[in-house]
Design a protein around this motif. Structure first.
Motif, PDB file in Angstrom:
ATOM      1  N   MET A  86       0.850  -1.208   0.000  1.00 23.69           N
ATOM      2  CA  MET A  86       0.000   0.000   0.000  1.00 23.69           C
ATOM      3  C   MET A  86       0.875   1.243   0.000  1.00 23.69           C
ATOM      4  N   SER A  87       0.562   2.215  -0.860  1.00 24.43           N
ATOM      5  CA  SER A  87       1.372   3.429  -0.955  1.00 24.43           C
ATOM      6  C   SER A  87       1.241   4.265   0.303  1.00 24.43           C
ATOM      7  N   GLN A  88       2.241   5.110   0.535  1.00 30.09           N
ATOM      8  CA  GLN A  88       2.208   5.957   1.719  1.00 30.09           C
ATOM      9  C   GLN A  88       1.004   6.889   1.754  1.00 30.09           C
ATOM     10  N   PRO A  89       0.626   7.559   0.608  1.00 29.85           N
ATOM     11  CA  PRO A  89      -0.565   8.406   0.650  1.00 29.85           C
ATOM     12  C   PRO A  89      -1.809   7.643   1.093  1.00 29.85           C
ATOM     13  N   GLN A  90      -1.943   6.389   0.629  1.00 31.36           N
ATOM     14  CA  GLN A  90      -3.135   5.627   1.004  1.00 31.36           C
ATOM     15  C   GLN A  90      -3.105   5.259   2.479  1.00 31.36           C
ATOM     16  N   GLN A  91      -1.882   5.017   3.011  1.00 29.67           N
ATOM     17  CA  GLN A  91      -1.773   4.681   4.424  1.00 29.67           C
ATOM     18  C   GLN A  91      -2.173   5.855   5.306  1.00 29.67           C
ATOM     19  N   LEU A  92      -1.924   7.059   4.812  1.00 28.14           N
ATOM     20  CA  LEU A  92      -2.243   8.246   5.610  1.00 28.14           C
ATOM     21  C   LEU A  92      -3.747   8.480   5.702  1.00 28.14           C
ATOM     22  N   ARG A  93      -4.496   7.885   4.795  1.00 26.41           N
ATOM     23  CA  ARG A  93      -5.934   8.109   4.774  1.00 26.41           C
ATOM     24  C   ARG A  93      -6.665   7.054   5.587  1.00 26.41           C
ATOM     25  N   ASP A  94      -7.741   7.441   6.167  1.00 23.81           N
ATOM     26  CA  ASP A  94      -8.670   6.491   6.758  1.00 23.81           C
ATOM     27  C   ASP A  94      -9.630   6.058   5.663  1.00 23.81           C
ATOM     28  N   GLU A  95      -9.668   4.768   5.362  1.00 27.39           N
ATOM     29  CA  GLU A  95     -10.392   4.309   4.176  1.00 27.39           C
ATOM     30  C   GLU A  95     -11.871   4.656   4.230  1.00 27.39           C
ATOM     31  N   SER A  96     -12.494   4.525   5.397  1.00 28.57           N
ATOM     32  CA  SER A  96     -13.930   4.811   5.479  1.00 28.57           C
ATOM     33  C   SER A  96     -14.202   6.288   5.237  1.00 28.57           C
ATOM     34  N   ASP A  97     -13.334   7.161   5.770  1.00 29.07           N
ATOM     35  CA  ASP A  97     -13.493   8.599   5.530  1.00 29.07           C
ATOM     36  C   ASP A  97     -13.294   8.930   4.054  1.00 29.07           C
ATOM     37  N   PHE A  98     -12.310   8.284   3.435  1.00 32.19           N
ATOM     38  CA  PHE A  98     -12.019   8.540   2.032  1.00 32.19           C
ATOM     39  C   PHE A  98     -13.211   8.166   1.151  1.00 32.19           C
ATOM     40  N   ASP A  99     -13.872   7.069   1.468  1.00 32.40           N
ATOM     41  CA  ASP A  99     -15.026   6.634   0.677  1.00 32.40           C
ATOM     42  C   ASP A  99     -16.166   7.639   0.733  1.00 32.40           C
ATOM     43  N   GLN A 100     -16.231   8.417   1.807  1.00 37.17           N
ATOM     44  CA  GLN A 100     -17.326   9.374   1.970  1.00 37.17           C
ATOM     45  C   GLN A 100     -17.026  10.734   1.343  1.00 37.17           C
ATOM     46  N   LEU A 101     -15.823  10.899   0.803  1.00 33.70           N
ATOM     47  CA  LEU A 101     -15.496  12.178   0.165  1.00 33.70           C
ATOM     48  C   LEU A 101     -16.329  12.379  -1.093  1.00 33.70           C
ATOM     49  N   PRO A 102     -16.684  13.643  -1.429  1.00 32.51           N
ATOM     50  CA  PRO A 102     -17.383  13.922  -2.691  1.00 32.51           C
ATOM     51  C   PRO A 102     -16.531  13.497  -3.882  1.00 32.51           C
ATOM     52  N   ASN A 103     -17.178  13.170  -4.991  1.00 30.89           N
ATOM     53  CA  ASN A 103     -16.463  12.691  -6.171  1.00 30.89           C
ATOM     54  C   ASN A 103     -15.606  13.758  -6.833  1.00 30.89           C
ATOM     55  N   ASN A 104     -15.882  15.060  -6.563  1.00 27.04           N
ATOM     56  CA  ASN A 104     -15.109  16.118  -7.222  1.00 27.04           C
ATOM     57  C   ASN A 104     -13.872  16.535  -6.424  1.00 27.04           C
ATOM     58  N   ILE A 105     -13.554  15.794  -5.360  1.00 25.53           N
ATOM     59  CA  ILE A 105     -12.366  16.107  -4.572  1.00 25.53           C
ATOM     60  C   ILE A 105     -11.115  15.658  -5.331  1.00 25.53           C
ATOM     61  N   PRO A 106     -10.085  16.550  -5.483  1.00 23.49           N
ATOM     62  CA  PRO A 106      -8.845  16.135  -6.168  1.00 23.49           C
ATOM     63  C   PRO A 106      -8.075  15.128  -5.317  1.00 23.49           C
ATOM     64  N   ILE A 107      -7.582  14.059  -5.941  1.00 24.31           N
ATOM     65  CA  ILE A 107      -6.811  13.054  -5.206  1.00 24.31           C
ATOM     66  C   ILE A 107      -5.394  12.900  -5.756  1.00 24.31           C
ATOM     67  N   SER A 108      -5.135  13.423  -6.964  1.00 26.01           N
ATOM     68  CA  SER A 108      -3.776  13.401  -7.488  1.00 26.01           C
ATOM     69  C   SER A 108      -3.616  14.522  -8.505  1.00 26.01           C
ATOM     70  N   ALA A 109      -2.372  14.972  -8.680  1.00 26.93           N
ATOM     71  CA  ALA A 109      -2.083  16.054  -9.628  1.00 26.93           C
ATOM     72  C   ALA A 109      -0.657  15.894 -10.120  1.00 26.93           C
ATOM     73  N   THR A 110      -0.472  16.077 -11.428  1.00 24.77           N
ATOM     74  CA  THR A 110       0.837  15.922 -12.061  1.00 24.77           C
ATOM     75  C   THR A 110       1.060  17.050 -13.058  1.00 24.77           C
ATOM     76  N   ILE A 111       2.256  17.611 -13.071  1.00 18.45           N
ATOM     77  CA  ILE A 111       2.583  18.674 -14.020  1.00 18.45           C
ATOM     78  C   ILE A 111       2.801  18.065 -15.399  1.00 18.45           C
ATOM     79  N   ALA A 112       2.010  18.533 -16.368  1.00 19.86           N
ATOM     80  CA  ALA A 112       2.081  18.010 -17.736  1.00 19.86           C
ATOM     81  C   ALA A 112       3.041  18.810 -18.607  1.00 19.86           C
ATOM     82  N   ASP A 113       3.262  20.088 -18.264  1.00 24.15           N
ATOM     83  CA  ASP A 113       4.112  20.936 -19.101  1.00 24.15           C
ATOM     84  C   ASP A 113       4.266  22.282 -18.415  1.00 24.15           C
ATOM     85  N   ILE A 114       5.098  23.136 -18.985  1.00 24.88           N
ATOM     86  CA  ILE A 114       5.160  24.540 -18.596  1.00 24.88           C
ATOM     87  C   ILE A 114       4.850  25.377 -19.823  1.00 24.88           C
ATOM     88  N   GLU A 115       4.262  26.546 -19.614  1.00 17.61           N
ATOM     89  CA  GLU A 115       3.944  27.452 -20.721  1.00 17.61           C
ATOM     90  C   GLU A 115       4.378  28.862 -20.362  1.00 17.61           C
TER      91      GLU A 115
END
Length: 350
Positions: free
Chosen positions: A1-30
């Motif tokens: 299990m990844s460290q980010p997932q370990q930091l979360r309480d699974e039951s609380d995570f399941d109750q989060l709204p679907n529009n909550i950001p869970i990951s982000a990656t830089i695709a480019d600079i402009e």
């Protein structure tokens, strides 16, 4: 299990709204050629519900987010965090000297790590309004077309080279430079008398965009002679959105008034900072010791001192915009630049 997932309480995570950001990656600079030239990060955001979208953020927006979260949630004693506190991941520090593009490129791995750790913190933090607004796709984000997205492209084994069809340059819209012109900033072309510029589009009634010597930029129409005009569909009245917005500026000197139109890749709705405006006007007029001013409805010159004054000037300009006829992509406010020590422009010296 990844460290980010370990930091979360699974039951609380399941109750989060679907529009909550869970990951982000830089695709480019402009690169953005605004009142000051800067680079921004193109970030691909994934939500709990599985949707993906792009947002565009500057480093200073990351810095502001981090400061806000630190003030809210950092414990006074890191060894004894309270129930509503947490240890935030480190943000790469500010860099004041160096090539802007190289600085932005070097920050990508660190900012990716920062966002990964930030979105891996306890679920209650993901509901923070400041955090959600940072990763929220604004209307401006959704309307912007990304340039490359280099870091999202899958690796390929072979690169197929396709030769572009030959263009009949002498059938293209073009103009000849009648005078030398030295551009201010990367958005404007440098022209030499006699050069032929191939026209791309009209920016406004006074400025055109074109290509010369493998460089693309904008230039004033008054410096060139049109050999073959742009088609009517590219005229200001029928062209849809404008890449450039233009600001009318005046330099007030004892010998007279110099007028310039400064074109930037910014929306007409932007509210630049006081420091951004000072920096750009110093570059445009090549004068350091300046003061920025605007005219109120009575015609009196009002000196700008900070960001609040800039907001007041913009608000007043928008209120008066229906009374003044301007090109559709010209800012509804104007800047009057004077020498900082010259108080005579205000009507009377103290």
């Amino acid at each position: 299990m990844s460290q980010p997932q370990q930091l979360r309480d699974e039951s609380d995570f399941d109750q989060l709204p679907n529009n909550i950001p869970i990951s982000a990656t830089i695709a480019d600079i402009e690169e953005k050629k605004g009142f000051i030239d800067y680079f921004r990060f193109v970030v691909e955001v994934k939500t709990k519900g599985g949707s993906k979208y792009l947002i565009y953020r500057r480093y200073r927006e990351f810095f502001s987010l981090h400061q806000t979260l630190e003030n809210k949630y950092s414990p006074e004693d890191p060894d004894r965090p309270g129930p509503n506190t947490c240890i935030l991941p480190p943000l790469p520090g500010k860099i004041y000297i160096g090539n802007k593009k190289e600085i932005a490129e070097s920050r990508i791995p660190e900012l990716n790590t920062y966002m990964k750790r930030l979105l891996g913190l306890p679920t209650w933090l993901l509901l923070d309004e400041t955090l959600r607004m940072f990763f929220y796709q604004t209307e401006q984000d959704s309307q912007h077309e990304p340039q490359a997205l280099r870091r999202l492209r899958p690796p390929t084994r072979k690169v197929k080279i396709v030769k572009a069809p030959k263009m009949d340059l002498f059938s293209s819209p073009r103009a000849e430079a009648m005078f030398d012109f030295r551009g201010n900033g990367k958005a404007e072309l440098n022209l030499k008398r006699g050069e032929v510029i191939f026209l791309l589009r009209r920016v406004n009634t006074d400025w055109l965009e074109g290509t010369v010597n493998n460089q693309t930029g904008i230039f004033p129409e008054s410096f060139v002679k049109i050999i073959k005009p742009l088609p009517e569909s590219d005229s200001e009245s029928e062209g849809g959105g404008h890449t450039y917005s233009c600001l009318r500026c005046f330099l007030l000197t004892p010998s007279g008034v110099e007028t310039r139109d400064v074109c930037v890749q910014e929306a007409l709705t932007i509210q630049p900072t006081y420091n951004d405006l000072v920096s750009r006007m110093r570059n445009v007029f090549k004068v350091e010791d300046i003061a920025l001013n605007y005219r109120d409805p009575e015609g009196d010159l009002i000196r700008l001192l900070d960001d609040e004054d800039v907001q007041l000037m913009i608000k007043e300009g928008r209120r008066q915009q229906d009374r003044v006829r301007r090109p559709v992509n010209q800012f509804p406010w104007e800047l009057h630049v004077s020498m900082a020590s010259d108080l005579s422009v205000y009507g009377s010296e103290p």
